[in-house]
Design an enzyme around this catalytic site. Structure first.
Site, PDB file in Angstrom:
ATOM      1  N   TRP A  17      -2.754  -6.246  -6.066  1.00  0.00           N
ATOM      2  CA  TRP A  17      -3.911  -6.101  -5.408  1.00  0.00           C
ATOM      3  C   TRP A  17      -3.606  -5.165  -4.514  1.00  0.00           C
ATOM      4  O   TRP A  17      -4.731  -4.298  -4.049  1.00  0.00           O
ATOM      5  CB  TRP A  17      -5.135  -6.882  -5.105  1.00  0.00           C
ATOM      6  N   GLU A  49       9.718  -7.459  -6.220  1.00  0.00           N
ATOM      7  CA  GLU A  49       9.489  -6.930  -5.165  1.00  0.00           C
ATOM      8  C   GLU A  49       8.790  -8.142  -4.587  1.00  0.00           C
ATOM      9  O   GLU A  49       7.335  -8.988  -4.975  1.00  0.00           O
ATOM     10  CB  GLU A  49       8.798  -5.660  -4.586  1.00  0.00           C
ATOM     11  N   CYS A  90       3.315  -7.023   2.307  1.00  0.00           N
ATOM     12  CA  CYS A  90       4.613  -8.246   2.175  1.00  0.00           C
ATOM     13  C   CYS A  90       5.262  -7.402   3.420  1.00  0.00           C
ATOM     14  O   CYS A  90       6.347  -8.441   3.558  1.00  0.00           O
ATOM     15  CB  CYS A  90       6.107  -7.628   0.375  1.00  0.00           C
ATOM     16  N   LYS A  99      -0.434  -4.078 -16.590  1.00  0.00           N
ATOM     17  CA  LYS A  99      -1.023  -4.942 -16.312  1.00  0.00           C
ATOM     18  C   LYS A  99      -0.764  -5.062 -14.602  1.00  0.00           C
ATOM     19  O   LYS A  99      -0.561  -5.831 -14.217  1.00  0.00           O
ATOM     20  CB  LYS A  99       0.062  -6.035 -16.261  1.00  0.00           C
TER      21      LYS A  99
HETATM   22  C1  SIN Z   1       3.933  -4.415  -0.316  1.00  0.00           C
HETATM   23  O1  SIN Z   1       2.821  -4.984   0.354  1.00  0.00           O
HETATM   24  O2  SIN Z   1       4.073  -4.926  -1.651  1.00  0.00           O
HETATM   25  C2  SIN Z   1       3.603  -2.643  -0.306  1.00  0.00           C
HETATM   26  C3  SIN Z   1       4.004  -1.905   0.931  1.00  0.00           C
HETATM   27  C4  SIN Z   1       4.302  -1.118   1.349  1.00  0.00           C
HETATM   28  O3  SIN Z   1       5.018  -0.395   0.129  1.00  0.00           O
HETATM   29  O4  SIN Z   1       4.581  -0.189   2.526  1.00  0.00           O
END
Ligand code: SIN
Length: 486
Positions: free
Chosen positions: A157, A256, A290, A181
């Site tokens: 999300w 990831e 992330c 999904k």
């Molecule tokens: C992510 O938070 O999974 C992706 C972040 C990004 O592509 O910069």
């Protein structure tokens, strides 16, 4: 429906399977606006049986799609890119309404997502094979690359558009069909992308979107022998479960997963640039990426100056509904996210961290947490060990380069890392010593479609974007031609 768009047909109300929009289904899902907590709409969901239909449709459609020339696939992806950019404003409004990030960030994400369509369309034409020296003169050794098969993508999300784009674009470029999904918090962005894919000419069955409960859809995707690859962006915990579930059918996977990014500021750094880098890297998407800075490590000699400037800049961030003009920090995605951030801050302050700014929920609403700066953070504390996924900047002082590297690597994660220095020798020493898939030097934002995004250790496997990003969607077939002397 309370979303105002120029093109209302972008708002779809159910799964997209085999080129059909489904409205009658197993159940419904309420989509909420985290800024107001109001229900925006209810959409129809897919169950396990419908997911199996989508997989079968993808399997059938892939036969023709992989036979289409790479150039023709590239043209479809280019049209998808053009349509996404032409509808950038509408896609951004949909995203902000269901996810909470500011409109400026949503517009930026749409452009970031669209860039993967453009990039991988171009890469489709560069899927070259090899002719390898043969063991004897009457033989030839050839390698060709073919699509891996039906791809299942489970997307998060926090980037409702770009994480789909980063998976669907290389899959389609390689000649695969895909079943997506999306996260239940942000299905509308995914369905709007499917609508544009259909308009771009993606054939029925090549791209399918199944919205609904993970416990219904997940096992259908992981258990099906027709699905040959699963790509996931999300938590390490769920990534491990998916790896285990995919083992029975020996699927290719790319993961990831979570991060715990260090942001190191050495005493020779340009401190103002480092503060700006920390701000953008920490508070992008209200800390919900992330690759967000999770731990700020500052050399002791400049610690106080850096903290003073960081606190002043953080205090000036305007928080509010992402749809409102001038807002720089939106709400978190839901109340559960706020509770988790609150828990990590509480555990850390109980263990001795000092709140320099924020540290609590905001009065703006149940999904808002005030941008926070903590100092005196030590490696045992919860904010140091866990991915925070919220607007909290924990600061730890370090003595020297060796100390900084040891602190930075003191985590099971290995996704993004950052450091600021003007010493060229240190640039190489530290970049090579950090156990991370990605290193930003004197930069707080490193993501773009041309670079390989991915991590090591508990942050997962595989690379997305760049010239390497298509490899995960291709199999190498070795062909030996013999008897050439007869
Ligand atoms: C992510 O938070 O999974 C992706 C972040 C990004 O592509 O910069």
């Amino acid at each position: 429906m309370t979303i105002k768009l120029n093109d209302t047909a972008l708002l779809r109300a159910g799964p997209y399977i085999d080129g059909q929009w489904r409205t009658s289904s197993a159940g419904t899902l309420a989509v909420r606006n985290p800024a107001t907590s109001a229900i925006v709409t209810e959409i129809a969901t897919a169950d396990r049986a419908m997911t199996n239909e989508a997989i079968l449709a993808a399997h059938r459609a892939m036969k023709d799609w992989q036979a289409v020339s790479a150039k023709a696939r590239a043209q479809v992806l280019r049209r998808w890119f053009d349509l996404m950019m032409a509808h950038q404003d509408d896609l951004a409004v949909i995203m902000t309404t269901e996810q909470g990030k500011t409109l400026a960030e949503s517009r930026g994400e749409v452009a970031y997502g669209a860039a993967f369509m453009e990039w991988f369309g171009e890469q489709a034409k560069r899927v070259d094979g090899d002719v390898i020296p043969a063991p004897s003169g009457d033989k030839r050794v050839i390698c060709i690359k073919q699509p891996v098969g039906v791809v299942a993508a489970i997307t998060p999300w926090n980037f409702p558009n770009a994480m789909i784009a980063r998976k669907a674009a290389p899959a389609l470029a390689a000649g695969c069909a895909i079943v997506i999904k999306p996260a239940s918090e942000t299905p509308l962005s995914a369905l709007a992308m499917a609508e544009l894919a259909e308009r771009a000419g993606v054939p029925a069955g090549v791209l399918n979107v199944v919205v609904g409960s993970s416990s219904e859809i997940g096992p259908a995707l992981t258990d099906s022998p027709l699905v040959r690859k699963l790509t996931f962006t999300g938590s390490t915990e769920v990534g491990i479960q998916l790896e285990q579930a995919c083992a029975a059918t020996l699927k290719r996977t790319s993961m990831e997963l979570g991060g715990n990014a260090p942001f190191i500021v050495f005493e020779d750094a340009d401190i103002e640039a480092a503060v700006q880098g920390a701000l953008i890297s920490k508070y992008r998407n209200s800390g919900q990426t992330c690759v967000c800075t999770n731990r700020i490590l500052v050399q002791a000699s400049i610690h106080d100056e850096f903290v003073e400037r960081l606190v002043a800049e953080t205090a000036a961030l305007k928080m509010g509904n992402g749809l409102d003009e001038g807002v720089e920090q939106g709400p978190l995605v839901n109340v559960g996210a706020v509770e988790e951030v609150e828990r990590l801050v509480r555990l850390s302050t109980e263990a001795g961290a000092k709140v320099e700014l924020g540290g609590a929920r905001s009065e703006l609403g149940p999904c808002y947490f005030v941008p926070t700066v903590l100092t005196g953070v030590t490696p045992e504390m919860a904010v140091f060990r866990n991915e925070i996924f919220g607007p909290v900047a924990p600061v730890t002082a370090f003595a020297d380069e060796a100390d900084a590297i040891a602190l930075a690597n003191d985590t099971e994660f290995g996704l993004a890392s950052y450091f600021y220095t003007r010493d060229i020798g240190r640039v190489w020493r530290v970049a090579e010593a950090l156990d991370y898939g990605m290193v930003g030097i004197n930069e707080g934002i490193i993501s773009n479609e041309m670079a390989p995004f991915g991590g090591v250790k508990a942050s997962g496997s595989g690379r997305e974007g760049s010239k390497y990003g298509i490899d995960d969607y291709l199999e190498i077939k070795y062909i030996l031609m013999g008897g050439l002397d007869r």
